[in-house]
Design an enzyme around this catalytic site. Sequence first.
Site, PDB file in Angstrom:
ATOM      1  N   HIS A   6     -13.986   8.969 -44.059  1.00 13.85           N
ATOM      2  CA  HIS A   6     -13.922   7.264 -44.274  1.00 13.85           C
ATOM      3  C   HIS A   6     -12.261   7.135 -44.318  1.00 13.85           C
ATOM      4  O   HIS A   6     -11.839   6.988 -45.367  1.00 13.85           O
ATOM      5  CB  HIS A   6     -14.591   6.957 -45.541  1.00 13.85           C
ATOM      6  CG  HIS A   6     -16.100   6.922 -45.528  1.00 13.85           C
ATOM      7  ND1 HIS A   6     -16.732   6.512 -46.471  1.00 13.85           N
ATOM      8  CD2 HIS A   6     -16.864   7.506 -44.439  1.00 13.85           C
ATOM      9  CE1 HIS A   6     -18.052   6.730 -46.186  1.00 13.85           C
ATOM     10  NE2 HIS A   6     -18.133   7.180 -45.046  1.00 13.85           N
ATOM     11  N   HIS A  34     -16.695   2.122 -40.371  1.00 17.60           N
ATOM     12  CA  HIS A  34     -17.238   3.112 -41.210  1.00 17.60           C
ATOM     13  C   HIS A  34     -16.247   4.252 -41.441  1.00 17.60           C
ATOM     14  O   HIS A  34     -15.974   4.759 -42.394  1.00 17.60           O
ATOM     15  CB  HIS A  34     -18.426   3.464 -40.528  1.00 17.60           C
ATOM     16  CG  HIS A  34     -19.416   4.499 -41.371  1.00 17.60           C
ATOM     17  ND1 HIS A  34     -20.793   4.433 -41.704  1.00 17.60           N
ATOM     18  CD2 HIS A  34     -18.626   5.577 -42.060  1.00 17.60           C
ATOM     19  CE1 HIS A  34     -21.139   5.372 -42.356  1.00 17.60           C
ATOM     20  NE2 HIS A  34     -19.963   6.161 -42.733  1.00 17.60           N
ATOM     21  N   GLU A  82     -25.951  12.513 -43.005  1.00 22.06           N
ATOM     22  CA  GLU A  82     -25.564  12.373 -41.404  1.00 22.06           C
ATOM     23  C   GLU A  82     -25.966  13.791 -40.845  1.00 22.06           C
ATOM     24  O   GLU A  82     -25.327  14.134 -39.864  1.00 22.06           O
ATOM     25  CB  GLU A  82     -24.129  12.249 -41.474  1.00 22.06           C
ATOM     26  CG  GLU A  82     -23.678  10.707 -42.230  1.00 22.06           C
ATOM     27  CD  GLU A  82     -24.100   9.628 -41.554  1.00 22.06           C
ATOM     28  OE1 GLU A  82     -24.893   9.723 -40.479  1.00 22.06           O
ATOM     29  OE2 GLU A  82     -23.805   8.697 -42.214  1.00 22.06           O
ATOM     30  N   HIS A 110     -16.776  14.597 -40.924  1.00 27.28           N
ATOM     31  CA  HIS A 110     -16.753  12.876 -40.993  1.00 27.28           C
ATOM     32  C   HIS A 110     -16.192  12.597 -42.267  1.00 27.28           C
ATOM     33  O   HIS A 110     -16.333  13.066 -43.267  1.00 27.28           O
ATOM     34  CB  HIS A 110     -18.403  12.531 -41.121  1.00 27.28           C
ATOM     35  CG  HIS A 110     -18.633  11.281 -41.362  1.00 27.28           C
ATOM     36  ND1 HIS A 110     -18.066  10.239 -40.581  1.00 27.28           N
ATOM     37  CD2 HIS A 110     -19.323  10.510 -42.461  1.00 27.28           C
ATOM     38  CE1 HIS A 110     -18.474   8.970 -41.281  1.00 27.28           C
ATOM     39  NE2 HIS A 110     -19.132   9.061 -42.419  1.00 27.28           N
ATOM     40  N   GLU A 134       3.264  13.242 -30.822  1.00 28.78           N
ATOM     41  CA  GLU A 134       2.369  14.408 -30.567  1.00 28.78           C
ATOM     42  C   GLU A 134       0.900  14.168 -30.382  1.00 28.78           C
ATOM     43  O   GLU A 134       0.081  14.772 -30.011  1.00 28.78           O
ATOM     44  CB  GLU A 134       2.334  15.060 -31.842  1.00 28.78           C
ATOM     45  CG  GLU A 134       1.533  14.441 -32.968  1.00 28.78           C
ATOM     46  CD  GLU A 134       1.858  14.922 -34.537  1.00 28.78           C
ATOM     47  OE1 GLU A 134       2.369  14.022 -35.252  1.00 28.78           O
ATOM     48  OE2 GLU A 134       1.265  15.936 -34.710  1.00 28.78           O
TER      49      GLU A 134
END
Length: 275
Positions: free
Chosen positions: A142, A211, A116, A140, A170
């Site tokens: 999952h 994803h 990525e 990133h 919040e």
Amino acid sequence: MKLTDLTFAEGFIRMCGDGWDQGWHERNGGNLSYRMKPEEVEEARGFFQEPGEWQAIGTSVPDLAGEYFMVTGSGRYMRNVPLDPEHNICVIEVDETGEKYRILWGLTGGGRPTSELPSHLMNHEVKKRVTKGAHRVIYHAHTTNVIALTFVLPLKEEVFTRELWEMATECPVVFPSGIGVVEWMVPGGRDIAVATSKLMEDHDVAIWAHHGMFCSGEDFDSTFGLMHTVEKSAEILVKMLSMRPDKLQTIQPEDFRNLARDFHVTLPEKYLYEK
Ligand code: 13P
Ligand code: ZN
């Protein structure tokens, strides 16, 4: 003294372990990158190895020319980063055109930065510009509950932002600029990087349908905290939807406006629609 003893590297390594502890990084899932400060590059320089060959990034990031990043390796497991950082992460340098990178440290035994990398670097390029250099971390993960929601909520930023804001008081304060949503796309390439980085112009969080999520922030704590807050809110929403499909009561648009006033945040009106 090793490169991994430097403060920024310790923070990077700890964050990888923290993400594993949350259950967001099955197998090699997820990746992390950090844009190093000039003084950190100087501290680290003495530990750099013979530079590797220049490699294509797979996209163009001219505003990152000459920048240095710490990045997780492709196929590497977040859970292994604290156990053996040199083997699982690396430091890279971007060339003067913004088209190529080379490895200066780490990934001992071979390998390359995360698949990525185009998304990470294009997000960094946007965030460096819109935050005037303040944002340095792209993460990133999952995240289970956010992924689950991408099967049952419309893939619209107005819906995800509003529903997740409503789940914890919040939330509008932590992500006032809302959450961008990318429909399902093939990961690991330039197209998804272009789509995600476009959303990063206005948001610090982008969901990849079916994803996971990308978050951007100034430092490791705030970026991890952002990911954690969004995912926790998604967990509450999943629990709520599992108990009953409708809400008996919730936070109303006027409540959000009052919250925004007292907490000194700007909440875009497009997320405060009447339902
Ligand atoms: P990498 O192992 O290449 O970082 O890929 C993991 C991932 O989450 C892809 O989206
Ligand atoms: Zn992924």
